[in-house]
Write an enzyme that holds these catalytic residues in place. Structure first.
Site, PDB file in Angstrom:
ATOM      1  N   ASP A   1       2.261   2.454   9.446  1.00 30.70           N
ATOM      2  CA  ASP A   1       2.562   3.245  10.637  1.00 30.70           C
ATOM      3  C   ASP A   1       3.925   3.930  10.515  1.00 30.70           C
ATOM      4  O   ASP A   1       4.849   3.397   9.883  1.00 30.70           O
ATOM      5  CB  ASP A   1       2.563   2.341  11.873  1.00 30.70           C
ATOM      6  CG  ASP A   1       2.216   3.095  13.140  1.00 30.70           C
ATOM      7  OD1 ASP A   1       2.003   4.329  13.064  1.00 30.70           O
ATOM      8  OD2 ASP A   1       2.161   2.463  14.209  1.00 30.70           O
TER       9      ASP A   1
ATOM     10  N   HIS B   1       3.198  11.717   5.342  1.00 30.89           N
ATOM     11  CA  HIS B   1       2.017  11.106   4.727  1.00 30.89           C
ATOM     12  C   HIS B   1       2.128  11.089   3.200  1.00 30.89           C
ATOM     13  O   HIS B   1       1.727  10.117   2.548  1.00 30.89           O
ATOM     14  CB  HIS B   1       0.753  11.863   5.155  1.00 30.89           C
ATOM     15  CG  HIS B   1       0.454  11.764   6.620  1.00 30.89           C
ATOM     16  ND1 HIS B   1       0.422  10.553   7.286  1.00 30.89           N
ATOM     17  CD2 HIS B   1       0.170  12.712   7.547  1.00 30.89           C
ATOM     18  CE1 HIS B   1       0.130  10.764   8.558  1.00 30.89           C
ATOM     19  NE2 HIS B   1      -0.016  12.057   8.741  1.00 30.89           N
TER      20      HIS B   1
ATOM     21  N   LEU C   1      -3.914  -7.173  -9.221  1.00 31.72           N
ATOM     22  CA  LEU C   1      -3.969  -7.112  -7.762  1.00 31.72           C
ATOM     23  C   LEU C   1      -5.314  -6.569  -7.278  1.00 31.72           C
ATOM     24  O   LEU C   1      -5.805  -5.568  -7.786  1.00 31.72           O
ATOM     25  CB  LEU C   1      -2.849  -6.201  -7.244  1.00 31.72           C
ATOM     26  CG  LEU C   1      -2.784  -5.999  -5.726  1.00 31.72           C
ATOM     27  CD1 LEU C   1      -2.282  -7.269  -5.043  1.00 31.72           C
ATOM     28  CD2 LEU C   1      -1.893  -4.809  -5.375  1.00 31.72           C
TER      29      LEU C   1
END
Length: 240
Positions: free
Chosen positions: A16, A33, A127
């Protein structure tokens, strides 16, 4: 990180503040972004080095389609570019990438890129990185219920056989452990329809830091806070 720290196995993050971060700098929201996407790459590497095995990020929600068309188009362009660079990043870091959410709502070329990325990285042992795109927790549960209803209609499942495990297996996150820790940046303190089923026993950590400024040090702070929580899962705390 201090020695002896408990490292959460699965961390979920609501990314956010990209737009607000950009606005403070006098830049368009899309700039935020782009910088936020770069932060994702950094945190993927730092999370794995720290000992986190699963990382799930909320990239684009089912509600995000209501944003201005210009911003949505820019996000989709960024997503296309990110899918391409993720192939190289995943290969370099031995990362297994998976996209969760309703992929049918995405353009065909994006779905094709997602399939290519998931197929190319499915056997990687580093990961496990999940990206939530066109994702909503309620939508996910509804889609899972429809899958089970289809099995009942087909005669392969009886209503009384439905269990938490069966519903869990019908979700987008099938096969993944539930998150131990949820992080939300930019000081918003709500989960915004993210992983509603999976966050049942997760610890929540909120920070004022906007996502583009989130760093290794910020991740360490979140893990340190996680270590101060009593993970009893409904048991009585002996100190109470």
């Amino acid at each position: 990180m201090e020695e002896g720290m408990r490292i959460p196995n699965h961390v979920a993050i609501i990314l956010d503040g990209n737009g607000r971060w950009a606005k403070r700098k006098g830049m368009p929201r899309n700039y935020g972004h782009v910088q936020g996407a770069k932060t994702v790459e950094v945190i993927c590497e730092e999370a794995w080095r720290m000992g986190i095995h699963y990382l799930t990020v909320y990239a684009f929600s089912t509600e995000n389609w209501t944003r201005p068309k210009e911003e949505v188009d820019a996000l989709m362009k960024l997503l296309r570019n990110y899918m391409k660079t993720s192939l190289k990043t995943a290969a370099k870091n031995n990362m297994c990438v998976r996209v969760i959410g309703d992929k049918t709502g995405l353009d065909a070329d994006i779905r094709e890129q997602i399939n290519r990325l998931e197929e190319a990285t499915k056997d990687n042992t580093g990961l496990h990185f999940q990206i939530a795109i066109n994702y909503g927790g309620r939508d996910e549960i509804v889609r899972a219920v429809k899958k089970l209803a289809g099995r009942i209609e087909a005669g392969t499942l009886k209503p009384e056989e439905i269990s938490e495990q069966l519903l869990n297996e019908a979700l987008d996150t099938q096969g993944l452990p539930d998150p131990d820790l949820l992080i939300r940046t930019c000081n918003e303190q709500r989960i915004s329809n993210f992983l509603l089923w999976q966050l049942s026993y997760a610890e929540f950590y909120f920070t004022e830091t906007a996502w583009p400024d989130f760093s290794k040090e910020e991740l360490e702070k979140a893990v340190a806070a996680y270590n101060k929580r009593n993970r009893k899962y409904g048991m009585i705390n002996e100190e109470e």
